[in-house]
Design an enzyme around this catalytic site. Structure first.
Site, short mmCIF file in Angstrom:
data_model
loop_
_atom_site.label_atom_id
_atom_site.label_comp_id
_atom_site.label_asym_id
_atom_site.label_seq_id
_atom_site.Cartn_x
_atom_site.Cartn_y
_atom_site.Cartn_z
N HIS A 158 -3.26 3.59 -2.80
CA HIS A 158 -2.47 2.86 -1.79
C HIS A 158 -1.10 2.52 -2.34
CE1 HIS A 158 -2.77 -1.39 -3.29
NE2 HIS A 158 -3.95 -1.02 -3.76
N ASP B 45 -1.44 -2.26 -9.44
CA ASP B 45 -2.07 -2.32 -8.12
C ASP B 45 -1.02 -2.11 -7.03
OD1 ASP B 45 -3.87 -2.75 -6.09
OD2 ASP B 45 -3.90 -4.92 -6.30
N GLU C 78 -3.23 -1.28 2.48
CA GLU C 78 -4.57 -1.48 1.88
C GLU C 78 -4.86 -2.95 1.67
OE1 GLU C 78 -7.38 -2.06 -1.60
OE2 GLU C 78 -5.27 -2.66 -1.35
N GLU C 79 -3.83 -3.71 1.28
CA GLU C 79 -4.04 -5.10 0.86
C GLU C 79 -4.42 -6.03 2.00
OE1 GLU C 79 -4.32 -5.88 -2.08
OE2 GLU C 79 -2.99 -4.76 -3.40
N ASP D 70 -7.27 3.34 -7.68
CA ASP D 70 -6.69 2.01 -7.44
C ASP D 70 -6.83 1.21 -8.72
OD1 ASP D 70 -5.84 -0.43 -6.53
OD2 ASP D 70 -7.12 -0.46 -4.75
N HIS E 190 -1.26 -8.77 -7.97
CA HIS E 190 -0.86 -9.64 -6.86
C HIS E 190 0.03 -10.79 -7.33
CE1 HIS E 190 -4.96 -8.17 -5.24
NE2 HIS E 190 -4.01 -7.32 -4.90
#
Length: 427
Positions: A219, A240, A274-275, A304, A387
């Site tokens: 992603h 990520d 995706e998130e 991922d 994140h």
């Protein structure tokens, strides 16, 4: 909670998800999310302790059905719902997004999750592409993977609703096009969604069996869950999942450089959104399943998070063994034993528990297509910087990421096979 009524609906009496007053709530576009059953329990604990992730976000009302949790939320609150999921259920759950309650209920009763589900397309029974694989493995370059990660990190954030996110997708499209510009059997297209960022799909058309398809993906979006006020800011997303997109890109580069011409069609995918519930890959996989026109997907592999070394890991690659295909995991293990047991391309591997909808492989699994997710660590020891603004390329290991690219190449060459035993497009 399951003991109250078995697989029947269990209502968790929680507050509604409200942002502003009731009028704001009523006018919001509604979506339905499906998560694992432990989310409802976590929500109950959150309510009991009077906690919420954002000042104006209260956890939604869940129904637990067939071991999964279902709730409706405002579409504009997906970011904050993702934030709450990360806080309330660390490393234990993702979620899928559905347009209606009916679609959500169909997901919780999905036959693909039940024991004994049978896939339509077979995996290869033998590994017989040793010459092509070994030649390709020699060309994998960790520094090229890090360069791609650095370029993607340079967009600052790749949130699916931002112009920078779309610029990143355009960058990937151009990179892939440049790698295959001399190949008439190769095309790249943007896949449009109902938001700013596109997904990207590159296709090498199979020479003799084009209706049989092999997929690898990652992603392209990123999000900052630590910044609860603005998840669109400070999200470099190096591990990520720029690392996954870079692995897919490196696999494409090597196959183009070696001139590999597959019998089956190969698709390279960089998924948007995706998130926030696997929305990009879900639209692609759903549409593919509905409009495949006789094509069959043999398998889908998701990359991922591929570059972080925690210092505690004892293996290079971990195969996630929940909500993935045991058969495909077995095939990947077979590849690792054949091509990576020792020497310059040695890769150690193990297994790790996963969670529902933790990455885009789940979108293919939902549609009855075998899928797998090779991961960088045991899930409980995953990268603590994701994140956040600290998920940067300087924290990643090029050698580790290169091992994932090698597995991707082995997977593609052995599942797509070379034409008539010939490895090269130029032959």
């Amino acid at each position: 909670m399951k003991g109250m009524s078995g697989s029947k609906t269990i209502l968790t009496a929680l507050a509604m998800l409200l942002v502003g007053g009731p009028c704001t709530y009523a006018q919001s576009s509604r979506l339905w999310v499906v998560t694992s059953d432990n989310v409802a329990a976590a929500a109950q604990r959150s309510l009991a302790s009077r906690q919420s992730v954002a000042d104006d976000l209260v956890v939604p009302t869940f129904q637990v059905i067939n071991g999964m949790s279902v709730a409706d939320i405002a579409e504009k609150d997906l970011d904050r719902f993702s934030n709450w999921m990360r806080s309330a259920c660390p490393r234990c759950g993702g979620f899928t997004v559905h347009a209606s309650r009916e679609a959500a209920l169909k997901e919780v009763d999905n036959p693909a999750y039940k024991p004994g589900f049978r896939y339509l397309a077979p995996l290869p029974e033998t590994l017989d592409q040793q010459s092509a694989v070994r030649r390709a493995l020699e060309r994998v370059k960790g520094d090229k993977i890090l360069n791609t990660i650095t370029m993607l990190q340079g967009f600052g954030t790749r949130h699916f609703e931002t112009s920078k996110g779309q610029e990143a997708a355009e960058f990937v499209r151009r990179e892939w096009e440049s790698m295959g510009q001399e190949r008439p059997d190769f095309t790249v297209a943007l896949f449009s969604h109902g938001w700013v960022q596109n997904s990207v799909i590159g296709t090498i058309r199979g020479a003799s069996r084009p209706d049989e398809v092999v997929v690898i993906g990652a992603h392209i979006d990123s999000i900052n869950w630590k910044n609860k006020d603005n998840p669109k800011e400070n999200a470099p997303g190096a591990d990520d999942d720029a690392s996954g997109v870079a692995v897919v890109t490196e696999a494409l580069r090597v196959l183009m450089e070696t001139g590999f011409k597959p019998q089956r069609t190969i698709k390279f995918m960089a998924y948007s959104a995706e998130e926030v519930g696997l929305r990009g890959s879900a639209e692609i996989a759903d549409r593919y399943a509905a409009e495949s026109k006789g094509q069959k997907v043999i398998a889908a592999l998701q990359f991922d998070m591929t570059g972080f070394n925690s210092g505690r890991d004892t293996r290079d690659i971990y195969l996630v063994n929940q909500y993935t295909s045991p058969e495909l995991n077995g095939f990947l293990t077979k590849l690792l034993k054949e091509y990576n047991h020792s020497g310059a391309h040695a890769i150690t591997h193990g297994e790790t528990k996963g969670c529902y909808a933790c990455s885009d492989h789940a979108s293919w699994t939902r549609n009855g297509i075998r899928a797998a997710w090779p991961f960088e660590a045991p899930l409980k020891e995953s990268n603590p910087y994701i994140h956040t603004s600290e998920d940067v390329v300087s924290k990643l290991d090029a050698t580790k990421a290169a091992r994932f690219a090698k597995l991707a190449i082995e997977f593609l060459i052995e599942t797509a096979k070379g034409v008539d035993g010939r490895e090269s497009y130029r032959n």
